[in-house]
Every structure is written in C-alpha cells, then in structure tokens.
Design an enzyme around this catalytic site. Structure first.
Site, PDB file in Angstrom:
ATOM      1  N   HIS A  18     133.078 -13.363 -31.779  1.00 55.68           N
ATOM      2  CA  HIS A  18     133.171 -13.788 -30.487  1.00 55.68           C
ATOM      3  C   HIS A  18     132.731 -15.210 -30.413  1.00 55.68           C
ATOM      4  O   HIS A  18     131.584 -15.667 -30.520  1.00 55.68           O
ATOM      5  CB  HIS A  18     132.323 -13.056 -29.660  1.00 55.68           C
ATOM      6  CG  HIS A  18     132.524 -13.109 -28.123  1.00 55.68           C
ATOM      7  ND1 HIS A  18     132.959 -12.263 -27.227  1.00 55.68           N
ATOM      8  CD2 HIS A  18     132.254 -14.631 -27.201  1.00 55.68           C
ATOM      9  CE1 HIS A  18     132.953 -12.908 -25.969  1.00 55.68           C
ATOM     10  NE2 HIS A  18     132.740 -14.331 -26.217  1.00 55.68           N
ATOM     11  N   HIS A  20     133.894 -19.552 -28.867  1.00 57.69           N
ATOM     12  CA  HIS A  20     134.634 -20.318 -27.981  1.00 57.69           C
ATOM     13  C   HIS A  20     134.324 -21.533 -28.609  1.00 57.69           C
ATOM     14  O   HIS A  20     133.279 -22.110 -29.100  1.00 57.69           O
ATOM     15  CB  HIS A  20     133.678 -20.413 -26.513  1.00 57.69           C
ATOM     16  CG  HIS A  20     133.653 -19.418 -25.908  1.00 57.69           C
ATOM     17  ND1 HIS A  20     134.515 -18.963 -24.813  1.00 57.69           N
ATOM     18  CD2 HIS A  20     132.874 -18.159 -25.672  1.00 57.69           C
ATOM     19  CE1 HIS A  20     134.366 -17.611 -24.419  1.00 57.69           C
ATOM     20  NE2 HIS A  20     133.248 -17.440 -24.845  1.00 57.69           N
ATOM     21  N   VAL A  21     135.487 -22.239 -28.843  1.00 55.37           N
ATOM     22  CA  VAL A  21     135.495 -23.805 -29.528  1.00 55.37           C
ATOM     23  C   VAL A  21     136.300 -24.809 -28.491  1.00 55.37           C
ATOM     24  O   VAL A  21     136.240 -25.891 -29.001  1.00 55.37           O
ATOM     25  CB  VAL A  21     136.132 -23.504 -30.838  1.00 55.37           C
ATOM     26  CG1 VAL A  21     135.486 -22.730 -31.852  1.00 55.37           C
ATOM     27  CG2 VAL A  21     137.670 -23.007 -30.845  1.00 55.37           C
ATOM     28  N   ARG A  22     136.887 -24.389 -27.544  1.00 55.07           N
ATOM     29  CA  ARG A  22     137.585 -25.118 -26.539  1.00 55.07           C
ATOM     30  C   ARG A  22     138.620 -25.935 -27.459  1.00 55.07           C
ATOM     31  O   ARG A  22     139.217 -25.141 -28.106  1.00 55.07           O
ATOM     32  CB  ARG A  22     136.487 -26.246 -25.928  1.00 55.07           C
ATOM     33  CG  ARG A  22     135.062 -25.807 -25.439  1.00 55.07           C
ATOM     34  CD  ARG A  22     135.275 -24.658 -24.506  1.00 55.07           C
ATOM     35  NE  ARG A  22     133.916 -24.346 -23.954  1.00 55.07           N
ATOM     36  CZ  ARG A  22     133.685 -23.105 -23.323  1.00 55.07           C
ATOM     37  NH1 ARG A  22     134.611 -22.306 -23.276  1.00 55.07           N
ATOM     38  NH2 ARG A  22     132.282 -22.899 -22.894  1.00 55.07           N
ATOM     39  N   ASN A  46     139.811 -18.310 -23.483  1.00 56.06           N
ATOM     40  CA  ASN A  46     139.548 -18.969 -21.911  1.00 56.06           C
ATOM     41  C   ASN A  46     139.590 -20.351 -21.816  1.00 56.06           C
ATOM     42  O   ASN A  46     138.711 -21.015 -21.359  1.00 56.06           O
ATOM     43  CB  ASN A  46     138.217 -18.420 -21.342  1.00 56.06           C
ATOM     44  CG  ASN A  46     137.160 -18.574 -22.016  1.00 56.06           C
ATOM     45  OD1 ASN A  46     137.223 -18.972 -23.191  1.00 56.06           O
ATOM     46  ND2 ASN A  46     135.808 -18.814 -21.380  1.00 56.06           N
ATOM     47  N   LYS A 103     141.769 -10.245 -24.578  1.00 61.20           N
ATOM     48  CA  LYS A 103     140.421 -10.286 -23.952  1.00 61.20           C
ATOM     49  C   LYS A 103     140.678  -9.948 -22.413  1.00 61.20           C
ATOM     50  O   LYS A 103     141.344 -10.752 -21.894  1.00 61.20           O
ATOM     51  CB  LYS A 103     139.876 -11.585 -24.142  1.00 61.20           C
ATOM     52  CG  LYS A 103     138.470 -12.019 -23.559  1.00 61.20           C
ATOM     53  CD  LYS A 103     137.357 -11.388 -24.098  1.00 61.20           C
ATOM     54  CE  LYS A 103     136.078 -11.336 -23.204  1.00 61.20           C
ATOM     55  NZ  LYS A 103     135.372 -12.470 -23.425  1.00 61.20           N
ATOM     56  N   HIS A 140     134.775  -8.278 -21.388  1.00 59.93           N
ATOM     57  CA  HIS A 140     133.600  -9.029 -20.665  1.00 59.93           C
ATOM     58  C   HIS A 140     133.146  -7.841 -19.802  1.00 59.93           C
ATOM     59  O   HIS A 140     133.923  -7.731 -18.728  1.00 59.93           O
ATOM     60  CB  HIS A 140     133.982 -10.316 -20.209  1.00 59.93           C
ATOM     61  CG  HIS A 140     132.829 -10.905 -19.294  1.00 59.93           C
ATOM     62  ND1 HIS A 140     132.241 -12.336 -19.977  1.00 59.93           N
ATOM     63  CD2 HIS A 140     132.094 -10.512 -18.417  1.00 59.93           C
ATOM     64  CE1 HIS A 140     131.359 -12.714 -19.220  1.00 59.93           C
ATOM     65  NE2 HIS A 140     130.936 -11.696 -18.231  1.00 59.93           N
ATOM     66  N   LEU A 223     126.514 -16.096 -19.353  1.00 65.06           N
ATOM     67  CA  LEU A 223     126.643 -14.751 -18.666  1.00 65.06           C
ATOM     68  C   LEU A 223     127.525 -13.895 -19.634  1.00 65.06           C
ATOM     69  O   LEU A 223     128.178 -14.244 -20.789  1.00 65.06           O
ATOM     70  CB  LEU A 223     127.898 -15.033 -17.643  1.00 65.06           C
ATOM     71  CG  LEU A 223     127.504 -15.576 -16.179  1.00 65.06           C
ATOM     72  CD1 LEU A 223     128.764 -16.154 -15.596  1.00 65.06           C
ATOM     73  CD2 LEU A 223     126.424 -14.778 -15.686  1.00 65.06           C
ATOM     74  N   ASP A 251     129.109 -15.536 -29.356  1.00 65.07           N
ATOM     75  CA  ASP A 251     129.431 -16.142 -27.988  1.00 65.07           C
ATOM     76  C   ASP A 251     128.984 -17.563 -27.549  1.00 65.07           C
ATOM     77  O   ASP A 251     128.421 -17.907 -26.651  1.00 65.07           O
ATOM     78  CB  ASP A 251     128.851 -15.379 -26.716  1.00 65.07           C
ATOM     79  CG  ASP A 251     129.478 -15.321 -25.450  1.00 65.07           C
ATOM     80  OD1 ASP A 251     130.431 -16.158 -25.231  1.00 65.07           O
ATOM     81  OD2 ASP A 251     128.853 -15.201 -24.225  1.00 65.07           O
ATOM     82  N   HIS A 255     129.212 -26.482 -23.732  1.00 67.13           N
ATOM     83  CA  HIS A 255     129.516 -27.433 -22.291  1.00 67.13           C
ATOM     84  C   HIS A 255     129.119 -28.604 -22.434  1.00 67.13           C
ATOM     85  O   HIS A 255     127.650 -28.890 -22.962  1.00 67.13           O
ATOM     86  CB  HIS A 255     129.067 -26.649 -21.181  1.00 67.13           C
ATOM     87  CG  HIS A 255     129.674 -25.380 -20.841  1.00 67.13           C
ATOM     88  ND1 HIS A 255     130.897 -25.184 -20.011  1.00 67.13           N
ATOM     89  CD2 HIS A 255     129.268 -23.795 -21.277  1.00 67.13           C
ATOM     90  CE1 HIS A 255     131.264 -23.712 -19.860  1.00 67.13           C
ATOM     91  NE2 HIS A 255     130.158 -23.160 -20.460  1.00 67.13           N
ATOM     92  N   ALA A 267     127.881 -21.597 -17.217  1.00 68.00           N
ATOM     93  CA  ALA A 267     127.225 -20.536 -18.052  1.00 68.00           C
ATOM     94  C   ALA A 267     127.623 -20.814 -19.327  1.00 68.00           C
ATOM     95  O   ALA A 267     128.796 -21.065 -19.900  1.00 68.00           O
ATOM     96  CB  ALA A 267     127.671 -19.210 -17.423  1.00 68.00           C
TER      97      ALA A 267
HETATM   98  C1  NCD Z   1     131.570 -18.394 -21.622  1.00 71.42           C
HETATM   99  C2  NCD Z   1     132.252 -19.807 -21.692  1.00 71.42           C
HETATM  100  O1  NCD Z   1     131.426 -20.841 -21.442  1.00 71.42           O
HETATM  101  O2  NCD Z   1     133.330 -19.657 -21.943  1.00 71.42           O
HETATM  102  N1  NCD Z   1     130.115 -18.480 -20.966  1.00 71.42           N
HETATM  103  C3  NCD Z   1     129.222 -17.613 -21.229  1.00 71.42           C
HETATM  104  O3  NCD Z   1     128.105 -17.791 -20.517  1.00 71.42           O
HETATM  105  N2  NCD Z   1     129.354 -16.588 -22.220  1.00 71.42           N
HETATM  106  C4  NCD Z   1     132.390 -17.376 -21.217  1.00 71.42           C
HETATM  107  C5  NCD Z   1     131.938 -15.862 -21.530  1.00 71.42           C
HETATM  108  O4  NCD Z   1     131.816 -15.503 -22.619  1.00 71.42           O
HETATM  109  O5  NCD Z   1     131.418 -15.318 -20.499  1.00 71.42           O
HETATM  110 ZN    ZN Z   2     132.285 -15.301 -24.406  1.00 74.52          ZN
END
Ligand code: NCD
Ligand code: ZN
Length: 348
Positions: A18, A20-22, A46, A103, A140, A223, A251, A255, A267
């Site tokens: 899981h 996120h790399v943007r 996302n 997802k 989620h 979150l 996760d 940011h 978050a």
């Molecule tokens: C994630 C994000 O920033 O894309 N944020 C987080 O707090 N985990 C989204 C997510 O997985 O809920």
């Molecule tokens: Zn996530």
C-alpha cells in the site's frame, strides 16, 4: 531469514502492499526511497484526477518506472480507483493490462477521495466482475457520516459496510488497508482466506498521543487517524502473531510540508525513506524478529498469488537519523522521525 546475534537481519526482499507516490516531480524524490528497500509496491490510484482506466494505469506505471534509479529493480503494481461509474467491462481490460487490484475509497474519507464511492450498491456489477476475475478489492475502511465519531469510523465501517459486502460477495478477495483498531484486527483474524489486511509502520509504532505531544504535530496526522494504545498493541499482536493474512503496507503518503503545517493540514505520514527500518524496530521491540520476514516478504505475495521476490536485503543494528526534510518538487517533504534516531539501518 538469518538474524546473526540479532545485530544483522537478512530477509527476502520485501514488498510494500500500500503506497502513495503521487506524480510528476514528486516521483523523483519518493520512488528511489521505496525502490531501495522493496521489490514491488501496490500503487494507490488517488491522483487528481484519479486513475480509473487500464490505459491510465499503464501510463502511470511508465512514469513511475522512469523514476527508478538505474541499477535498481522495482516493479510498480497498479490499481484502479473505484467510482460509482467504473464500468464492469473495465475489469477485463485492467486484468489484461496487469492491474492487480481496485481501490475503494468511500467518498470524502481521505485525501483525494472526492470521486470515491457514494453508495457501495452502485458498484455491484463491477464487484461481480472482480469476484469472477479474481481481482482483489482494497478498502479504505472508514464510514464518512459526520455523526460518527472520527475514532469510531473504522469499527462502524466493518459492521455497516464490510459485513454486508462480504455476504454479497463471499469469494471476492478483500484487503482492509491500514487497519488501526483491535476490532479490525479481530475481524480479519476470525475471517476466511478471502480477507487480508495491511498494517502501517506508524500505526504499529505510535498511538494517538503522538499527534498531541508538546503541541499539535501535523506530521503524525493520517487517516485512519492513530488510535489509543490498546489498539496499537492489538495491531502489533496481529503483525507478529503468525497469521499469514496480515502483511506490510506502509501507506506512505507524501504531502508538501506547508500543506501539512496548515490550518487544515492534510492527512498522510511519509515513511518510505525508512519504512523497513521502522517495521524492524516494531518486531524487535516485540521480541518477534523471527516473524518479520513472513510479514514483510511472504504473506503479501501469498495473498495476491504472486511469487516471492528473489534477492535479499540486510539491516544492521546501527543508529542513524533521517534528515529534517527532502526536496519535493518546489516544496519540502518532512519524513516521519526526521531528526530522530532509528535503531536499525538498511545496509544492503
Ligand atoms: C492518504 C493520501 O495522502 O493519499 N492519506 C492518508 O492519511 N493515509 C490517503 C489514504 O490512504 O487514506
Ligand atoms: Zn493510503
């Protein structure tokens, strides 16, 4: 796995289930951090706008691959973002394109989830196609109703959404992502082979006091939000307890620092710079280093029906301190534990 005198740990190269790399410039900062430790990672969809077609997922995978440093082998495992309107026939195209999962974000649950699902029943045709194709649903698991207390949203999701969903799709493989409560750990432990869960390093290391120690600390805000100590302990027990349906998913969610240090800070905790070291700290503190390799390197591939990675990584018991920040496009990225020593270091 070998743990010579417990000062070195060598384990099969792990995966992050899981992440996120943007996109864009951000990839240059964060992809090398993950590729240094993990063989593969499940890439969350996302983006803005979200990744909702096989063609978009393929193009995004190409941009991620282009950010992998020369000489490192790293495979992004792509996902689609479930919306009320994701057509059922996109699932076959996704499968052909090598997409590994879809997802589910309840609309409004977290960062970039505006396009998420407003009513799960609207997605039933697509879920049926997924169950048939053996395509897992990654969830989620938080309700979004404003009358439900923020700290109860995961437990309520299980009762109100997940239980009925699993009744309607008993053979749909589901992963409860980033579980944060003893209720979720227990629910997953008592379920069957169709339900797994990922656990983050930060939910295993910290309870909700971390967000409020000496003032509000936005870099600990994610979150689902960190919970009480009793929940953290239940998560550690799940991760270290030998049940193969619990596996590693960071996760890590980068940011720009100025958007976290903000009146409405976003978050997400950034942990990819030191993820495997933080998990090692958890397993070491629990006296469970013998369970570490299964959690980090074996259970995920088994659930997804993929081979284990070849090759190994080695961690050494050696204190080091992550930097205060990384460049992040034009902004700054503040990693979790910046300026604070970690006891384990990735050395090879
Ligand atoms: C994630 C994000 O920033 O894309 N944020 C987080 O707090 N985990 C989204 C997510 O997985 O809920
Ligand atoms: Zn996530």
């Amino acid at each position: 796995m070998s743990t010579q005198a417990l000062n070195h740990i060598t384990l099969t190269r792990p995966d992050d289930w899981h992440l996120h790399v943007r996109d864009g410039e951000a990839l240059r900062t964060v992809v090398p951090h993950t590729a240094a430790q993990f063989g593969r990672a499940i890439i969350m969809p996302n983006l803005k706008p979200p990744v909702t077609t096989a063609a978009q997922a393929l193009a995004y995978a190409g941009r991620i691959r282009a950010a992998v440093p020369v000489g490192m082998a790293f495979e992004p495992l792509m996902t689609l973002y479930l919306t009320d309107k994701l057509p059922a026939d996109e699932i076959a195209r996704a499968k052909d394109a090598g997409v590994v999962a879809v997802k589910l974000y309840p609309a409004g649950a977290t960062t970039n989830s505006d396009a998420g699902v407003t009513d799960i029943r609207k997605t039933y045709k697509t879920l049926e196609a997924m169950q048939k194709a053996g395509m897992p649903l990654l969830v989620h698991g938080e309700v979004t109703s404003p009358e439900i207390d923020l700290f109860d949203r995961e437990a309520v999701f299980i009762e109100q959404q997940l239980q009925p969903l699993r009744k309607d799709f008993p053979e749909l493989r589901i992963v409860m992502e980033h579980i944060t409560t003893k209720e979720a750990a227990q629910y997953v432990a008592e379920s069957d082979q169709y339900l797994g869960a990922t656990l983050t390093a930060h939910h295993l290391l910290y309870n909700r006091n971390a967000i409020f120690t000496g003032g509000i600390r936005p870099h600990y805000y994610c979150l689902p939000v960190l919970k009480r100590e009793v929940h953290r302990q239940a998560l550690v027990a799940a991760a270290t307890g030998g049940n193969a349906r619990f596996f590693l998913g960071t996760d890590s969610a980068p940011h720009p620092a100025h958007l976290k240090e903000h009146a409405t800070g976003c978050a997400g905790c950034y942990t990819a710079h030191a993820a495997i070291e933080m998990y090692a700290e958890v397993f070491d503190a629990a006296g469970a280093l013998d369970q570490f390799e299964a959690f980090a390197s074996f259970n995920g591939p088994a659930f997804y029906g993929l081979p284990r990675n070849s090759g190994t990584i080695t961690l050494k018991r050696e204190s080091w301190t992550p930097p205060e920040s990384f460049a992040f496009g034009e902004a700054e990225l503040k990693p979790l534990r910046s300026g604070e020593a970690l006891p384990w270091k990735l050395v090879g």
